[in-house]
Scaffold this motif. Structure first.
Motif, short mmCIF file in Angstrom:
data_model
loop_
_atom_site.label_atom_id
_atom_site.label_comp_id
_atom_site.label_asym_id
_atom_site.label_seq_id
_atom_site.Cartn_x
_atom_site.Cartn_y
_atom_site.Cartn_z
N ALA A 84 0.83 -1.20 0.00
CA ALA A 84 0.00 0.00 0.00
C ALA A 84 0.87 1.25 0.00
N LEU A 85 1.92 1.24 0.81
CA LEU A 85 2.82 2.40 0.87
C LEU A 85 3.55 2.61 -0.45
N ARG A 86 3.95 1.51 -1.06
CA ARG A 86 4.65 1.61 -2.34
C ARG A 86 3.72 2.21 -3.41
N LEU A 87 2.48 1.79 -3.40
CA LEU A 87 1.52 2.31 -4.37
C LEU A 87 1.27 3.80 -4.14
N MET A 88 1.12 4.19 -2.88
CA MET A 88 0.92 5.61 -2.57
C MET A 88 2.11 6.43 -3.01
N ASN A 89 3.31 5.90 -2.80
CA ASN A 89 4.52 6.62 -3.19
C ASN A 89 4.60 6.79 -4.71
N GLU A 90 4.23 5.74 -5.44
CA GLU A 90 4.28 5.81 -6.90
C GLU A 90 3.29 6.83 -7.45
N LEU A 91 2.16 6.95 -6.78
CA LEU A 91 1.10 7.85 -7.25
C LEU A 91 1.19 9.25 -6.65
N HIS A 92 2.12 9.43 -5.71
CA HIS A 92 2.27 10.71 -4.99
C HIS A 92 0.97 11.07 -4.27
N LEU A 93 0.38 10.06 -3.62
CA LEU A 93 -0.83 10.26 -2.84
C LEU A 93 -0.59 9.82 -1.40
N THR A 94 -1.30 10.41 -0.47
CA THR A 94 -1.16 10.04 0.94
C THR A 94 -2.34 9.21 1.43
N GLN A 95 -3.31 8.96 0.57
CA GLN A 95 -4.48 8.17 0.94
C GLN A 95 -4.95 7.34 -0.25
N LEU A 96 -5.50 6.16 0.08
CA LEU A 96 -6.13 5.33 -0.94
C LEU A 96 -7.29 4.57 -0.29
N PRO A 97 -8.36 4.31 -1.04
CA PRO A 97 -9.51 3.61 -0.48
C PRO A 97 -9.29 2.09 -0.41
N LEU A 98 -9.80 1.49 0.65
CA LEU A 98 -9.82 0.04 0.78
C LEU A 98 -11.21 -0.44 0.34
N VAL A 99 -11.24 -1.36 -0.62
CA VAL A 99 -12.50 -1.82 -1.19
C VAL A 99 -12.60 -3.33 -1.06
N VAL A 100 -13.76 -3.81 -0.61
CA VAL A 100 -14.01 -5.25 -0.47
C VAL A 100 -15.28 -5.59 -1.23
N ASP A 101 -15.17 -6.50 -2.21
CA ASP A 101 -16.33 -6.89 -3.02
C ASP A 101 -17.06 -5.67 -3.57
N ASN A 102 -16.29 -4.73 -4.07
CA ASN A 102 -16.78 -3.49 -4.67
C ASN A 102 -17.48 -2.57 -3.69
N LYS A 103 -17.34 -2.83 -2.38
CA LYS A 103 -17.90 -1.97 -1.35
C LYS A 103 -16.78 -1.15 -0.71
N TYR A 104 -17.01 0.14 -0.59
CA TYR A 104 -16.04 1.03 0.02
C TYR A 104 -16.03 0.81 1.53
N MET A 105 -14.83 0.50 2.10
CA MET A 105 -14.73 0.16 3.51
C MET A 105 -14.13 1.29 4.35
N VAL A 106 -12.98 1.82 3.90
CA VAL A 106 -12.28 2.82 4.70
C VAL A 106 -11.25 3.52 3.82
N LEU A 107 -10.87 4.73 4.20
CA LEU A 107 -9.81 5.45 3.50
C LEU A 107 -8.53 5.32 4.32
N LEU A 108 -7.57 4.59 3.78
CA LEU A 108 -6.33 4.34 4.50
C LEU A 108 -5.34 5.48 4.28
N ASP A 109 -4.67 5.86 5.37
CA ASP A 109 -3.76 7.00 5.34
C ASP A 109 -2.31 6.54 5.44
N GLU A 110 -1.44 7.22 4.74
CA GLU A 110 -0.02 6.88 4.71
C GLU A 110 0.60 6.90 6.10
N ASP A 111 0.28 7.91 6.91
CA ASP A 111 0.88 8.02 8.25
C ASP A 111 0.53 6.82 9.12
N ALA A 112 -0.72 6.36 9.02
CA ALA A 112 -1.13 5.20 9.82
C ALA A 112 -0.36 3.95 9.40
#
Length: 220
Positions: free
Chosen positions: A23-51
């Motif tokens: 997840a951290l590697r993907l955020m670094n590649e995209l220059h983003l500090t957050q990405l959504p966690l999705v399960v079975d096409n349902k939005y679950m939580v927004l994960l943060d780089e610091d966490a």
């Protein structure tokens, strides 16, 4: 313009089987500090780089991580201004867009939002800016538009801001003309107070240049 129209197709999602490292590697590649966690096409939580950086063992899967339940999202039919409000309120890098059933539809990025706002407000159009300072009780958009039209000037967009210290209202007018001295004189004749004036020249379209510089910076 609604949220569904702002969705970026380039933002990937995270899955429970992904690890913190991935997840951290993907955020670094995209220059983003957050990405959504999705399960079975349902939005679950927004994960943060610091966490994720605080994990004792970043190699564990995201399914094993206790999250704080941070789940900002916007309905697909919501207006662009609601997206702007959420970006500002939660200091977001991305904003997930969901259906009524909480199906994840995609995410809005800062770059996409700013680009849409610029088009919405006529920022990229050539023309000057004029700010009026007035008491909120004296604000009449119809009268302001009439005064502009009497000078053969069209108002492309109107923005208002209330000064919390004084209660005064700043009304920012984006116009279709670069020369606004006649408009200023007319407003003053009707006892309007001019707060500031920004006139553009054909050679130096300052607003558009600043917008382009901002978009280039965001894309870096």
């Amino acid at each position: 313009m609604i949220a569904r129209e702002l969705i970026s197709t380039t933002i990937p999602v995270l899955h429970p089987s992904d690890t913190g490292v991935e997840a951290l590697r993907l955020m670094n590649e995209l220059h983003l500090t957050q990405l959504p966690l999705v399960v079975d096409n349902k939005y679950m939580v927004l994960l943060d780089e610091d966490a994720l950086l605080d994990l004792n063992n970043p190699d564990i899967t995201l399914a094993s991580i206790e999250n704080d339940g941070f789940k900002p999202a916007i309905p697909e039919q919501a207006h662009i201004f609601e997206a702007l409000k959420l970006f500002n309120e939660f200091k977001l890098a991305v904003l997930p867009v969901v259906s009524k059933e909480n199906d994840y539809l995609g995410s809005v990025t800062k770059e996409t939002l700013i680009g849409a706002l610029a088009q919405f407000n006529g920022v990229k159009e050539v023309g000057g800016l004029l700010a009026l300072d007035l008491d909120p009780r004296d604000y009449s958009l119809s009268e302001i538009a009439r005064i502009a039209e009497s000078n053969d000037i069209s108002i492309l967009s109107v923005q208002t801001l209330t000064d919390p210290a004084t209660g005064r209202l700043e009304v920012l007018l984006k116009t279709n003309r670069m020369e606004l001295q006649s408009l200023v004189a007319t407003f003053e004749r009707f006892n309007y107070q001019i707060k500031y004036l920004i006139s553009e020249s054909p050679e130096e379209d300052a607003v558009k240049k600043n917008y382009d510089l901002l978009m280039n910076y965001i894309s870096m």
